[in-house]
Design a protein around this motif. Structure first.
Motif, PDB file in Angstrom:
ATOM      1  N   SER A  29       0.795  -1.255  -0.018  1.00 40.99           N
ATOM      2  CA  SER A  29      -0.162   0.152   0.079  1.00 40.99           C
ATOM      3  C   SER A  29       0.932   1.380  -0.056  1.00 40.99           C
ATOM      4  N   LEU A  31       3.116   3.747  -1.811  1.00 40.95           N
ATOM      5  CA  LEU A  31       3.378   4.054  -3.153  1.00 40.95           C
ATOM      6  C   LEU A  31       5.114   4.630  -3.283  1.00 40.95           C
ATOM      7  N   GLN A  34       6.713   1.288  -4.071  1.00 45.56           N
ATOM      8  CA  GLN A  34       6.184   0.919  -5.478  1.00 45.56           C
ATOM      9  C   GLN A  34       7.129   1.574  -6.553  1.00 45.56           C
ATOM     10  N   SER A 217       0.198   4.038  -8.754  1.00 44.14           N
ATOM     11  CA  SER A 217       0.336   2.746  -8.484  1.00 44.14           C
ATOM     12  C   SER A 217       1.225   1.934  -9.722  1.00 44.14           C
ATOM     13  N   LEU A 220      -0.514  -3.665  -8.551  1.00 42.06           N
ATOM     14  CA  LEU A 220      -1.744  -3.913  -7.809  1.00 42.06           C
ATOM     15  C   LEU A 220      -2.123  -5.192  -7.205  1.00 42.06           C
ATOM     16  N   TYR A 230      -6.245   1.807  -7.371  1.00 42.40           N
ATOM     17  CA  TYR A 230      -5.087   2.623  -8.349  1.00 42.40           C
ATOM     18  C   TYR A 230      -4.842   4.057  -7.667  1.00 42.40           C
TER      19      TYR A 230
END
Length: 575
Positions: A29, A31, A34, A217, A220, A230
């Motif tokens: 979760s 960002l 990611q 994102s 996912l 997203y």
């Protein structure tokens, strides 16, 4: 189940382990995690694999290939929250990695290099500094590629010390803790950080100046806390200058991406994903939100977000909320009274909050979340009573709307203990104590915890007879540990190590290492006080933070930051 991951062959590539020191659901979760994962794996010469906190007694292995942590010569760690500091030590130990950087070279052949980043580290890196070879201070985009190139070119031929010296001279934004020695005064406080000769006295925090496509994102998964949502950021930082909020200071200057950049980020959404989350709703202007809302509606997507500013709710946003079938929304008064909201520079009055609650109920919201803090500077029972009255008034307003439509909106109240964070004006204020303390004064943990318990009890008792109000409160002891970690220095590393090895409590760890919590969280301050996090250079003048603290004690407001003309804090140039 997961979309967006990378599976690469190892041959001829630079292996990098990327650790998020919490569960897969929490880490996925993030960002920030990611973004770093994507930036690294876009390189043909790098293979980056993820690690998360394993179950107790399990060995950490990479998500992508199942390899153990000690197969990786480079270990990158992304840390967002102070409570995950302990998990960093546990993961290193479970992976067969010596936690302390200074001992890795003598105890571990082919020692890995540990590189750490994330928002928690550029607030205050010091509690975990002894475990880390390098901190990348600030946002990843300006430095990550060049730093990886540097490691690949030099780490095989240089000792860790030589590498540190080369890195701090080559890069702004690289902090090598081993090149600095902390100094402590008789009161138990860190009074200075002494660099080795020729090493910069402070480390500049780096930030992304422009953005053509907003961060979004990259992976996912239905197993994330925000399942198959997203996410797209509207900007970084916040111009409001709320005096309790670190994000409003450590991300300066505030940057709101233009609507086109946000839409470019939204366009990267897989077509089968229909839920969109926007990060940074608190700072977005009405025109920008209208433009983005229109695009989301045209795309047939539903909107989700964490919270709204009560004074930023317009017709376009309400229309999108209604069509998104969103039934739960949070607004944050944060301060219990109008006076306290001036103390914290929140900029919301009673009318804003009542109007927002009414409009949200009319838009079909059935669960209204309210966030408020207790333990703010100068807080009194009169302030708490004003909040009880406000909740009752909100309830009366939304009940009238609910009765007309045949279903009432319920209020979910979250009461949180205020923790004075680094790099905010309230860094000078003692934890859990309403009054300002002089530089030679020191509060006690007992007084702080008693104050919090009494205030939580006051609110709970005052609201017990208000129907459909659900009350949830922070545990003061948890907030105390958070305050300790967020305001601590390198001496806490030994405490974290002992906690990880023996499962002792943090209180026992402090006692074993002859430390007192009060040294870190309850000492009085003046304008000249040195804090361990001053090793980081955010560009903010310390005197500006002190003057903002004094303004807060006077309940005086400060206008939001306008980077085109504002030069108050020092980040955008001379004051």
């Amino acid at each position: 189940m997961e979309r967006g991951g990378y599976l690469k062959k190892w041959k001829g590539k630079i292996p990098i382990a990327l650790i998020y020191p919490n569960s897969y659901a929490v880490g996925m979760s993030s960002l920030g995690l990611q973004l770093v994962y994507s930036l690294l794996n876009r390189r043909d010469d790098v293979i980056c694999e993820r690690f998360f906190l394993p179950e107790e007694s399990e060995r950490p292995v990479s998500l992508e290939s199942g390899r153990p942590l000690n197969d990786f010569p480079y270990i990158f760690i992304s840390v967002s929250f102070e409570h995950d500091y302990l998990h960093i030590v546990k993961i290193l130990l479970a992976g067969g990695i010596e936690p302390f950087a200074g001992k890795r070279e003598e105890r571990q052949e082919g020692r890995p290099l540990v590189v750490c980043g994330g928002v928690a580290t550029f607030m205050n890196p010091e509690p975990i500094a002894p475990f880390v070879d390098f901190f990348l201070v600030g946002e990843a985009e300006p430095i990550l590629d060049d730093f990886v190139d540097f490691l690949a070119e030099n780490s095989g031929t240089s000792t860790p010390r030589q590498l540190s010296l080369e890195a701090v001279h080559k890069f702004e934004g690289v902090y090598a803790p081993g090149l600095y020695t902390p100094v402590y005064d008789k009161k138990g406080s860190c009074s200075a950080m002494v660099p080795e000769p020729g090493v910069p006295a402070r480390v500049k925090r780096l930030s992304l100046a422009k953005c053509e496509r907003a961060g979004h994102s990259e992976l996912l998964t239905p197993l994330a806390e925000f399942s198959n949502l997203y996410l797209t950021e509207l900007g970084r930082g916040c111009s409001r200058g709320c005096r309790f909020c670190a994000a409003g200071f450590i991300y300066r200057p505030p940057r709101l991406w233009d609507a086109d950049a946000v839409i470019e980020g939204l366009k990267e959404r897989p077509t089968e994903v229909s839920r969109v989350g926007l990060l940074g709703m608190e700072m977005a202007g009405g025109t920008t939100l209208d433009h983005i809302s229109g695009y989301i509606l045209e795309s047939g997507c539903a909107l989700s977000f964490s919270s709204l500013r009560a004074d930023r709710i317009n017709d376009g946003l309400l229309n999108l909320l209604s069509k998104s079938d969103l039934k739960s929304v949070a607004i944050a008064p944060d301060g219990a009274s109008e006076r306290l909201r001036r103390v914290i520079n929140k900029g919301l009055d009673r009318g804003d909050l009542l109007t927002a609650a009414g409009r949200l109920a009319e838009a079909g919201i059935f669960k209204l979340k309210l966030y408020v803090m207790v333990g703010l500077p100068t807080e009194t029972c009169e302030d708490l009573q004003e909040f009880i009255d406000l909740v009752a008034a909100i309830k009366q307003k939304i009940d009238a709307i609910g009765k007309k439509r045949g279903r009432l909106t319920e209020i979910y109240l979250s009461v949180n203990c205020f923790v004075p964070k680094p790099w905010t004006p309230f860094q000078y204020h003692p934890f859990g104590i309403g009054r300002q303390l002089e530089n030679d004064e020191m509060g006690t943990v007992k007084e702080a915890l008693t104050n919090f318990r009494e205030k939580i009890s006051y609110l709970k008792k005052g609201l017990k007879d208000v129907a459909n109000v659900h009350f949830q409160a922070d545990k003061p002891e948890n907030a105390l540990f958070q305050a300790l970690l967020s305001r601590g220095d390198r001496r806490l590393a030994d405490v974290l190590f002992d906690m990880a090895v023996t499962n002792m409590s943090w209180k026992a760890g402090l006692k074993k290492n002859e430390l007192r919590a009060e040294w870190f969280i309850s000492a009085g301050s003046d304008a000249k006080r040195y804090f361990p996090w001053y090793i980081i250079d955010h560009g903010i003048e310390h005197d500006y933070l002190w003057q903002e603290y004094l303004k807060g004690l006077r309940s005086a407001s400060t206008e939001p930051c306008d980077t085109s003309i504002c030069r108050r804090c020092g980040v955008c140039g001379e004051r």
